[in-house]
Scaffold this motif. Structure first.
Motif, PDB file in Angstrom:
ATOM      1  N   LEU A 148      10.033  -4.120  28.790  1.00 10.62           N
ATOM      2  CA  LEU A 148       8.599  -4.260  28.541  1.00 10.62           C
ATOM      3  C   LEU A 148       8.166  -5.715  28.479  1.00 10.62           C
ATOM      4  O   LEU A 148       7.079  -6.078  28.923  1.00 10.62           O
ATOM      5  N   VAL A 149       9.001  -6.557  27.883  1.00  8.93           N
ATOM      6  CA  VAL A 149       8.638  -7.954  27.634  1.00  8.93           C
ATOM      7  C   VAL A 149       9.608  -8.856  28.409  1.00  8.93           C
ATOM      8  O   VAL A 149      10.563  -9.399  27.851  1.00  8.93           O
ATOM      9  N   PRO A 150       9.371  -9.020  29.705  1.00 12.88           N
ATOM     10  CA  PRO A 150      10.305  -9.795  30.525  1.00 12.88           C
ATOM     11  C   PRO A 150      10.163 -11.300  30.311  1.00 12.88           C
ATOM     12  O   PRO A 150       9.161 -11.775  29.744  1.00 12.88           O
ATOM     13  N   ASP A 151      11.133 -12.031  30.750  1.00 16.34           N
ATOM     14  CA  ASP A 151      11.108 -13.492  30.642  1.00 16.34           C
ATOM     15  C   ASP A 151      10.299 -14.140  31.755  1.00 16.34           C
ATOM     16  O   ASP A 151       9.989 -15.334  31.683  1.00 16.34           O
ATOM     17  N   VAL A 152       9.975 -13.372  32.795  1.00 18.22           N
ATOM     18  CA  VAL A 152       9.265 -13.904  33.963  1.00 18.22           C
ATOM     19  C   VAL A 152       7.963 -13.124  34.143  1.00 18.22           C
ATOM     20  O   VAL A 152       7.937 -11.898  33.997  1.00 18.22           O
ATOM     21  N   TRP A 153       6.879 -13.858  34.437  1.00 23.14           N
ATOM     22  CA  TRP A 153       5.589 -13.218  34.711  1.00 23.14           C
ATOM     23  C   TRP A 153       4.890 -13.924  35.850  1.00 23.14           C
ATOM     24  O   TRP A 153       4.877 -15.152  35.884  1.00 23.14           O
ATOM     25  N   PRO A 154       4.328 -13.173  36.793  1.00 27.33           N
ATOM     26  CA  PRO A 154       4.305 -11.720  36.896  1.00 27.33           C
ATOM     27  C   PRO A 154       5.711 -11.121  36.989  1.00 27.33           C
ATOM     28  O   PRO A 154       6.651 -11.808  37.400  1.00 27.33           O
ATOM     29  N   PRO A 155       5.861  -9.859  36.603  1.00 27.72           N
ATOM     30  CA  PRO A 155       7.196  -9.264  36.592  1.00 27.72           C
ATOM     31  C   PRO A 155       7.770  -9.138  37.990  1.00 27.72           C
ATOM     32  O   PRO A 155       7.036  -8.987  38.967  1.00 27.72           O
ATOM     33  N   THR A 156       9.080  -9.190  38.060  1.00 27.54           N
ATOM     34  CA  THR A 156       9.748  -9.027  39.346  1.00 27.54           C
ATOM     35  C   THR A 156       9.688  -7.569  39.782  1.00 27.54           C
ATOM     36  O   THR A 156       9.409  -6.663  38.976  1.00 27.54           O
ATOM     37  N   ALA A 157       9.979  -7.348  41.054  1.00 29.98           N
ATOM     38  CA  ALA A 157      10.016  -5.982  41.575  1.00 29.98           C
ATOM     39  C   ALA A 157      11.077  -5.164  40.845  1.00 29.98           C
ATOM     40  O   ALA A 157      10.878  -3.970  40.565  1.00 29.98           O
ATOM     41  N   ALA A 158      12.195  -5.818  40.530  1.00 27.43           N
ATOM     42  CA  ALA A 158      13.269  -5.114  39.829  1.00 27.43           C
ATOM     43  C   ALA A 158      12.829  -4.701  38.427  1.00 27.43           C
ATOM     44  O   ALA A 158      13.133  -3.595  37.967  1.00 27.43           O
ATOM     45  N   ASN A 159      12.086  -5.562  37.750  1.00 32.05           N
ATOM     46  CA  ASN A 159      11.599  -5.230  36.416  1.00 32.05           C
ATOM     47  C   ASN A 159      10.621  -4.068  36.479  1.00 32.05           C
ATOM     48  O   ASN A 159      10.685  -3.137  35.656  1.00 32.05           O
ATOM     49  N   SER A 160       9.704  -4.090  37.422  1.00 31.46           N
ATOM     50  CA  SER A 160       8.724  -3.009  37.564  1.00 31.46           C
ATOM     51  C   SER A 160       9.410  -1.686  37.862  1.00 31.46           C
ATOM     52  O   SER A 160       9.032  -0.633  37.335  1.00 31.46           O
ATOM     53  N   ALA A 161      10.447  -1.750  38.711  1.00 35.24           N
ATOM     54  CA  ALA A 161      11.190  -0.535  39.037  1.00 35.24           C
ATOM     55  C   ALA A 161      11.928   0.000  37.813  1.00 35.24           C
ATOM     56  O   ALA A 161      11.978   1.215  37.585  1.00 35.24           O
ATOM     57  N   ALA A 162      12.478  -0.902  37.019  1.00 41.92           N
ATOM     58  CA  ALA A 162      13.199  -0.488  35.811  1.00 41.92           C
ATOM     59  C   ALA A 162      12.244   0.177  34.816  1.00 41.92           C
ATOM     60  O   ALA A 162      12.587   1.192  34.185  1.00 41.92           O
ATOM     61  N   LEU A 163      11.036  -0.370  34.661  1.00 45.41           N
ATOM     62  CA  LEU A 163      10.067   0.229  33.751  1.00 45.41           C
ATOM     63  C   LEU A 163       9.622   1.599  34.268  1.00 45.41           C
ATOM     64  O   LEU A 163       9.474   2.555  33.488  1.00 45.41           O
ATOM     65  N   GLY A 164       9.459   1.709  35.566  1.00 40.93           N
ATOM     66  CA  GLY A 164       9.103   2.997  36.155  1.00 40.93           C
ATOM     67  C   GLY A 164      10.187   4.035  35.929  1.00 40.93           C
ATOM     68  O   GLY A 164       9.890   5.206  35.652  1.00 40.93           O
ATOM     69  N   ALA A 165      11.429   3.611  36.026  1.00 39.33           N
ATOM     70  CA  ALA A 165      12.545   4.533  35.794  1.00 39.33           C
ATOM     71  C   ALA A 165      12.566   5.004  34.347  1.00 39.33           C
ATOM     72  O   ALA A 165      12.846   6.177  34.062  1.00 39.33           O
ATOM     73  N   LEU A 166      12.283   4.104  33.408  1.00 31.55           N
ATOM     74  CA  LEU A 166      12.239   4.481  31.994  1.00 31.55           C
ATOM     75  C   LEU A 166      11.104   5.471  31.730  1.00 31.55           C
ATOM     76  O   LEU A 166      11.257   6.421  30.947  1.00 31.55           O
ATOM     77  N   ALA A 167       9.972   5.249  32.377  1.00 38.18           N
ATOM     78  CA  ALA A 167       8.845   6.166  32.215  1.00 38.18           C
ATOM     79  C   ALA A 167       9.193   7.554  32.744  1.00 38.18           C
ATOM     80  O   ALA A 167       8.844   8.577  32.141  1.00 38.18           O
ATOM     81  N   GLN A 168       9.897   7.582  33.871  1.00 37.13           N
ATOM     82  CA  GLN A 168      10.291   8.868  34.444  1.00 37.13           C
ATOM     83  C   GLN A 168      11.339   9.554  33.573  1.00 37.13           C
ATOM     84  O   GLN A 168      11.312  10.777  33.387  1.00 37.13           O
ATOM     85  N   LEU A 169      12.231   8.790  32.997  1.00 39.60           N
ATOM     86  CA  LEU A 169      13.294   9.337  32.157  1.00 39.60           C
ATOM     87  C   LEU A 169      12.749   9.960  30.881  1.00 39.60           C
ATOM     88  O   LEU A 169      13.122  11.084  30.510  1.00 39.60           O
ATOM     89  N   HIS A 170      11.850   9.233  30.217  1.00 36.74           N
ATOM     90  CA  HIS A 170      11.380   9.676  28.910  1.00 36.74           C
ATOM     91  C   HIS A 170      10.065  10.458  28.969  1.00 36.74           C
ATOM     92  O   HIS A 170       9.742  11.191  28.027  1.00 36.74           O
ATOM     93  N   GLY A 171       9.305  10.294  30.022  1.00 42.34           N
ATOM     94  CA  GLY A 171       8.008  10.950  30.136  1.00 42.34           C
ATOM     95  C   GLY A 171       6.901  10.064  29.581  1.00 42.34           C
ATOM     96  O   GLY A 171       7.128   9.270  28.658  1.00 42.34           O
ATOM     97  N   PRO A 172       5.696  10.165  30.121  1.00 44.15           N
ATOM     98  CA  PRO A 172       4.606   9.252  29.738  1.00 44.15           C
ATOM     99  C   PRO A 172       4.207   9.370  28.267  1.00 44.15           C
ATOM    100  O   PRO A 172       3.886   8.365  27.629  1.00 44.15           O
ATOM    101  N   LEU A 173       4.202  10.567  27.702  1.00 47.01           N
ATOM    102  CA  LEU A 173       3.775  10.725  26.319  1.00 47.01           C
ATOM    103  C   LEU A 173       4.759  10.083  25.353  1.00 47.01           C
ATOM    104  O   LEU A 173       4.367   9.386  24.410  1.00 47.01           O
ATOM    105  N   ALA A 174       6.062  10.299  25.581  1.00 52.75           N
ATOM    106  CA  ALA A 174       7.082   9.688  24.724  1.00 52.75           C
ATOM    107  C   ALA A 174       7.033   8.171  24.854  1.00 52.75           C
ATOM    108  O   ALA A 174       7.214   7.443  23.866  1.00 52.75           O
ATOM    109  N   LEU A 175       6.779   7.692  26.074  1.00 57.27           N
ATOM    110  CA  LEU A 175       6.704   6.242  26.293  1.00 57.27           C
ATOM    111  C   LEU A 175       5.506   5.664  25.537  1.00 57.27           C
ATOM    112  O   LEU A 175       5.632   4.640  24.843  1.00 57.27           O
ATOM    113  N   GLN A 176       4.348   6.299  25.651  1.00 55.85           N
ATOM    114  CA  GLN A 176       3.155   5.827  24.931  1.00 55.85           C
ATOM    115  C   GLN A 176       3.402   5.810  23.437  1.00 55.85           C
ATOM    116  O   GLN A 176       3.066   4.842  22.742  1.00 55.85           O
TER     117      GLN A 176
END
Length: 364
Positions: A148-176
């Motif tokens: 969520l809080v990367p060292d580089v901004w704007p986030p890298t493609a790899a960081n965005s993909a990792a966050l998307g994977a976490l959202a898919q794993l846990h579901g949007p409601l659990a993530l929120q």
């Protein structure tokens, strides 16, 4: 629309002037609590300002707060100023024989510096908890934090993909829920509750304790932005899971009042919100509270803005242009310059305040 637009400000300093002028036009004294250690983005003093309208000794009190989440003060302050200028609202206050307490810029540091949090990165609306007890654990946030809080901004493609994977794993409601519930383990993270009461916490509690004392009924409307459909003001029950209190809120404001307790709200359960200060200050008085939450941008855009702002705070020596962009993006995630959006805020806050006044007038 010109008069309406003039209620909204371009920065905190102007918002404070607008509020002071609107209060003075109603011959209301402004009680100012100046921050003892911080200054604004233009080196201006920072203050939580309070004005009491109507019968100061009335049996019932309506409290209207803005700027608990600093940058959200742009919308909340504009609504408060518009309400103070409104002759019809003034007449409704007089008819109801109720005291109306406006608390302007609960978190002036965040308002001025374009942050949702305060001078210590504390989310003031997660700070009203019992610090004699351990903070409730938030293990999922700990798992999310490095992504969520990367060292580089704007986030890298790899960081965005990792966050998307976490959202898919846990579901949007659990993530929120994990992100917004509040956490005390990562001081450099999102929705950080802090380890001790913040300045805003202590001052707000003092204000409420003085003004709520001796009342038979206290109502509270806390103005926020950033969640839900564009321009829509969701009335979220602010109180315990109490069927009687929920029924009263619906009787006052309508059947569309939502609550985190049954999942009807776009918000999820949060710890340490400022409703605790309002309820504590009531003592034996009856309490009816709502959060009036106005939508701005899609939730994914708001989260991205919060991430960029956190990076800005964590990297004060980073490229100035990137930091300025992150600050502006955060401001735009919680306030819209569109006059139609601003008109929607004023109309809905006006309706809500008048409904509260009518209900308090009728309450036994």
């Amino acid at each position: 629309m010109g008069d309406l637009a003039s209620a909204f400000a371009v920065d905190y300093a102007q918002a404070r002037k607008h509020f002071g002028a609107a209060a003075a036009a109603r011959t209301l004294a402004v009680e100012s609590h100046v921050h003892p250690a911080e200054r604004g983005a233009q080196d201006e003093p920072l203050a939580m300002d309070v004005a009491c309208w109507g019968n100061a000794t009335a049996r019932a009190l309506l409290v209207v707060t803005s700027g608990v989440h600093g940058v959200e003060g742009f919308g909340g302050s504009g609504c408060q100023v518009a309400l103070l200028r409104d002759d019809a609202v003034c007449a409704a206050v007089a008819r109801a024989d109720v005291a109306v307490l406006f608390v302007h810029a609960v978190n002036p540091f965040g308002f001025s510096h374009l942050r949702r949090t305060n001078e210590d990165n504390v989310d003031v609306n997660r700070n009203f908890r019992d610090f004699d007890r351990a903070s409730p654990p938030n293990a999922l946030y700990g798992e999310l934090h490095p992504t969520l809080v990367p060292d580089v901004w704007p986030p890298t493609a790899a960081n965005s993909a990792a966050l998307g994977a976490l959202a898919q794993l846990h579901g949007p409601l659990a993530l929120q829920s994990a992100i917004t519930a509040g956490q005390a383990e990562h001081a450099d993270g999102l929705f950080y509750s802090g380890l001790a009461p913040a300045w805003s916490n202590g001052v707000l509690r003092g204000v409420l304790e003085r003004h709520c004392a001796g009342r038979a009924h206290v109502a509270w409307v806390d103005l926020h932005t950033g969640l839900g459909p564009w321009g829509h003001g969701e009335r979220i029950h602010a109180g315990p899971d109490d069927p009687a209190a929920m029924a009263r809120a619906k009787a006052w404001y309508g059947a569309d009042v939502t609550t985190v307790h049954d999942g009807s709200s776009t918000s999820t359960a949060e710890a340490g919100t400022c409703q605790h200060a309002a309820r504590d200050a009531c003592g034996p008085a009856r309490f009816t509270g709502i959060t009036l939450e106005f939508g701005t941008r899609p939730a994914t855009d708001v989260l991205q803005a919060l991430r960029g702002d956190q990076w800005r705070w964590n990297h004060p020596d980073a490229d100035a242009a990137v930091r300025r962009t992150a600050a502006r993006t955060l401001r735009d995630a919680f306030f819209d310059d569109d006059p139609a959006w601003q008109a929607m805020l004023v109309a809905q806050s006006r309706l809500t305040v008048v409904q509260a006044l009518v209900a308090l007038r009728r309450e036994p």
